[in-house]
Design an enzyme around this catalytic site. Structure first.
Site, PDB file in Angstrom:
ATOM      1  CG  ASN A   9      -1.536   1.230   1.527  1.00  0.00           C
ATOM      2  OD1 ASN A   9      -1.894   1.959   0.508  1.00  0.00           O
ATOM      3  ND2 ASN A   9      -2.255   1.571   2.658  1.00  0.00           N
ATOM      4  CE  LYS A  11       0.076   3.129   4.654  1.00  0.00           C
ATOM      5  NZ  LYS A  11      -0.099   3.291   6.030  1.00  0.00           N
ATOM      6  CG  HIS A  96      -5.634   2.071   5.450  1.00  0.00           C
ATOM      7  ND1 HIS A  96      -5.380   3.017   6.248  1.00  0.00           N
ATOM      8  CD2 HIS A  96      -4.802   1.210   5.448  1.00  0.00           C
ATOM      9  CE1 HIS A  96      -3.934   2.784   6.644  1.00  0.00           C
ATOM     10  NE2 HIS A  96      -3.748   1.526   6.233  1.00  0.00           N
ATOM     11  CD  GLU A  98      -2.862   5.498   6.865  1.00  0.00           C
ATOM     12  OE1 GLU A  98      -2.782   5.586   5.704  1.00  0.00           O
ATOM     13  OE2 GLU A  98      -1.913   4.975   7.564  1.00  0.00           O
ATOM     14  CD  GLU A 168      -3.297  -2.410   7.532  1.00  0.00           C
ATOM     15  OE1 GLU A 168      -2.023  -2.677   6.880  1.00  0.00           O
ATOM     16  OE2 GLU A 168      -4.100  -1.481   7.398  1.00  0.00           O
ATOM     17  N   GLY A 174       2.848   2.189  10.629  1.00  0.00           N
ATOM     18  CA  GLY A 174       3.797   3.389  10.717  1.00  0.00           C
ATOM     19  C   GLY A 174       4.369   3.769  11.905  1.00  0.00           C
ATOM     20  CB  SER A 213       5.531  -1.660  12.062  1.00  0.00           C
ATOM     21  OG  SER A 213       5.129  -0.350  12.235  1.00  0.00           O
TER      22      SER A 213
HETATM   23  P1  PGA Z   1       2.938   0.402   7.548  1.00  0.00           P
HETATM   24  O1  PGA Z   1       1.644   0.717   6.795  1.00  0.00           O
HETATM   25  O2  PGA Z   1       3.685  -0.832   6.852  1.00  0.00           O
HETATM   26  O3  PGA Z   1       3.683   1.573   7.309  1.00  0.00           O
HETATM   27  O4  PGA Z   1       2.749   0.053   9.058  1.00  0.00           O
HETATM   28  C1  PGA Z   1       0.650  -0.566   6.778  1.00  0.00           C
HETATM   29  C2  PGA Z   1      -0.639  -0.015   6.390  1.00  0.00           C
HETATM   30  O5  PGA Z   1      -1.294   0.863   6.848  1.00  0.00           O
HETATM   31  O6  PGA Z   1      -1.010  -0.669   5.291  1.00  0.00           O
END
Ligand code: PGA
Length: 250
Positions: A9, A11, A96, A98, A168, A174, A213
């Site tokens: 992803n 983003k 997601h 976000e 997640e 992140g 992560s």
């Molecule tokens: P990350 O994000 O691997 O940077 O923690 C995962 C995601 O949001 O899909």
């Protein structure tokens, strides 16, 4: 034996030129990855039209990061699931954290997006996960159960069969903090139990990905858990070598 899935992803990262270079590097590294791992890449909308063909020719799946909740019409700035399908996109990330947090996407909206995706022929990658306070209050099973109930448990069995789930934990996205493999397995097994309760044995085949992560150093242990079918990768998917190394752990 189901294929493992490693999905990147991106983003809101990369200019088109940077994205093109990243795709080239991922395609070049793909032959190092096991045949039983399906790679999927989710670039920003602007990149999809040009990058879908080379990715698919290389046997890499293509996902969008979002789609509109409506089919078409006067919705300035939106991109419909049908538009995505018309350029060869195959998957769509929906729900997601976000999107839930910054764009106010509720269960009601997400159900519409999942249904739009399915009716356009896209396979949804539906994200669930709790925030830190919910985990600390030991409410993670309840929160994830509700997120599934609002959307996934409302699907027909035929639509459900096309759906991929990504767990997640928001506190791991992140942040560099990863759920331990025991924490991941525990909640993935819970998700499977909820899905089997509704859809029966068909849910034993549902791919439940881990995200948050995930990196080359922890992917192997996470992916070795019986109910972890691979990963949804954010930051590490922007570095081709890391993304390929994660896929090798599959
Ligand atoms: P990350 O994000 O691997 O940077 O923690 C995962 C995601 O949001 O899909």
């Amino acid at each position: 034996m189901q294929k493992k899935i490693v999905a990147g992803n991106w983003k809101m990262n990369t200019t088109f030129q940077e994205g093109e270079a990243l795709v080239k590097a991922i395609i070049a590294g793909k032959n190092e990855t096991p045949d039983d791992v399906l790679l999927i890449v989710a670039p920003p909308f602007t990149h999809l039209c040009c990058l879908t063909e080379p990715l698919r020719e290389a046997g890499i799946g293509v996902a969008a990061q979002n789609c509109a909740s409506e089919e078409k019409g006067a919705y300035t700035g939106e991109v419909s699931a049908k538009m995505l399908a018309s350029i060869g996109v195959e998957y769509c990330i929906i729900g997601h954290s976000e999107r839930r947090e910054y764009y106010g996407e509720t269960g009601e909206i997400l159900l519409k997006k999942v249904q739009q995706s399915l009716s356009a022929g896209l396979r949804p990658i539906f994200c669930v996960g709790e925030v830190l306070a919910e985990r600390e209050a030991n409410r993670h099973f309840e929160v994830v159960g509700q997120q599934l109930d609002e959307v996934i448990l409302k699907l027909t069995p035929a639509d459900f069969a096309k759906t991929i789930i990504a767990y997640e934990p928001v506190w791991a996205i992140g942040t560099g903090k990863t759920a331990s493999s025991e924490q991941a397995q525990e909640i993935h097994a819970h998700i499977r139990k909820v899905l089997v309760g509704k859809f029966g044995g068909a849910a034993n085949d549902t791919a439940i990905l881990y995200g948050g992560s995930c990196k080359p150093s922890n992917a192997k242990e996470l992916f070795a858990q019986p109910d972890v079918a691979g990963g949804l990768i954010g930051g590490a998917s922007l570095v081709a070598d890391d993304f390929i190394a994660i896929a090798k752990a599959g």
